[in-house]
Design a protein around this motif. Sequence first.
Motif, PDB file in Angstrom:
ATOM      1  N   GLY A   1       0.824  -1.206   0.000  1.00  0.00           N
ATOM      2  CA  GLY A   1       0.000   0.000   0.000  1.00  0.00           C
ATOM      3  C   GLY A   1       0.859   1.257   0.000  1.00  0.00           C
TER       4      GLY A   1
ATOM      5  N   GLU B   1       2.280   1.801  -3.468  1.00  0.00           N
ATOM      6  CA  GLU B   1       1.294   2.366  -4.396  1.00  0.00           C
ATOM      7  C   GLU B   1       1.254   3.888  -4.280  1.00  0.00           C
ATOM      8  OE1 GLU B   1      -2.023  -1.088  -5.144  1.00  0.00           O
ATOM      9  OE2 GLU B   1      -2.246   0.141  -3.341  1.00  0.00           O
TER      10      GLU B   1
ATOM     11  N   HIS C   1      -3.872  -6.044  -5.543  1.00  0.00           N
ATOM     12  CA  HIS C   1      -5.279  -6.333  -5.829  1.00  0.00           C
ATOM     13  C   HIS C   1      -5.807  -7.256  -4.736  1.00  0.00           C
ATOM     14  CE1 HIS C   1      -4.904  -4.693  -9.991  1.00  0.00           C
ATOM     15  NE2 HIS C   1      -3.641  -5.063  -9.810  1.00  0.00           N
TER      16      HIS C   1
ATOM     17  N   GLN D   1       0.594   4.245  -8.605  1.00  0.00           N
ATOM     18  CA  GLN D   1      -0.165   3.288  -9.420  1.00  0.00           C
ATOM     19  C   GLN D   1      -0.555   2.079  -8.581  1.00  0.00           C
ATOM     20  OE1 GLN D   1       3.411   2.425 -12.092  1.00  0.00           O
ATOM     21  NE2 GLN D   1       2.384   0.441 -12.112  1.00  0.00           N
ATOM     22  N   GLN D   2      -1.595   1.400  -9.032  1.00  0.00           N
ATOM     23  CA  GLN D   2      -2.060   0.217  -8.311  1.00  0.00           C
ATOM     24  C   GLN D   2      -1.178  -0.970  -8.642  1.00  0.00           C
ATOM     25  OE1 GLN D   2      -6.045  -1.173  -9.198  1.00  0.00           O
ATOM     26  NE2 GLN D   2      -6.137  -2.404  -7.328  1.00  0.00           N
TER      27      GLN D   2
END
Length: 356
Positions: free
Chosen positions: A76, A79, A88, A84-85
């Motif tokens: 986390g 990110e 998931h 950016q992610q």
Amino acid sequence: MQPFDYEYLIVGQGIGGTSVAWHLHDSGKSFQIVGDSSMPSSSRVAAGIFNPLTGKKLVKTWLADDLFPYARTFYGGLEEKLGQQIMHLTPIYRPFRSIEEQNTYLAQTADPGISPYVAARPDPGPQIPYINADFGGLEVIQAGWIDLPALLDASRTFFLKQHLYREATFHPADLSRTDDGISWQGKRFKKVIFSQGFFAMQNEWFNWLPFTPVKGQILEIATDVPLKPYIINQGIFALPLSENRMKVGATYSWDPLDWAATEAATDELESKLRTMLNAGYTLAGAQAGIRPSVRDRRPLIGIHPEFANVCIFNGLGTKGVTLAPFLAKEFCNHLIYGKELNPLVNIKRYFSLYFR
């Protein structure tokens, strides 16, 4: 004595080397990573799934209560830094293969060590009509997957901009070690950290360690039906990448240990997939990698038995995405502050192999 250009040289930019680099960066330490994008990498083939309950017997992953919260915090944070992610959060659905398995698994969910990782809501099987789940199934939470190529590429770009990454083929002959430091291609370092995955077996400093590498193959398929946000696990995994694409894996083989996808491994996966999936699909591709596994299934981390400035961070095996962040933190605390490593991962457990 000539001053050091960097404190650490990190050889290898897979999930291991990258995790160590981020922890050194956050600790304010200087380093340079050397990576070779032309070389095959198991980190780039791996699906990146993190799963707290594994195996046919529904066993809690080793150190799960430490690994999983820390991994979510680490990824986390990345990110936010990278914009950016890469993480998931996706539940894992495990269809029961028999009434006996159903009874066994449901009884296990009462275990207080297991229950935090099992969804309390009703069986989501009816929401996943393309999966054969005649006996129902179990939903595992605190699970998901890391987009490893995206993570590695974005990290490389970040470190490159800060002059902390160098794209080069590492040749051991280019590295010179003395008690005063490490020299490599005109730069001086206090220590070198090898995080080369499978290629550590060719490293003269650490080729005595008991690696037991395992080849694995995964497929990418395009489905005829839209996919739901669930990773399916029933002997193999089916990981949805988008509405109509998924990764399927993985095989385990030991001969030959190469990076080539094979028709035999594809047939093996498709045979298992057809048992699990009741919808049509098209095969879109196949990839193979070599996992840097270890005889006792525990990572190989620590300092060389003779040379205090030569280190290793390797052997993460099939659970690298969860092991790497937490153990990189532990390893950096060991290097910087002298904190003891977990003896189950410290290479001291194998020093007898070196001195025999």
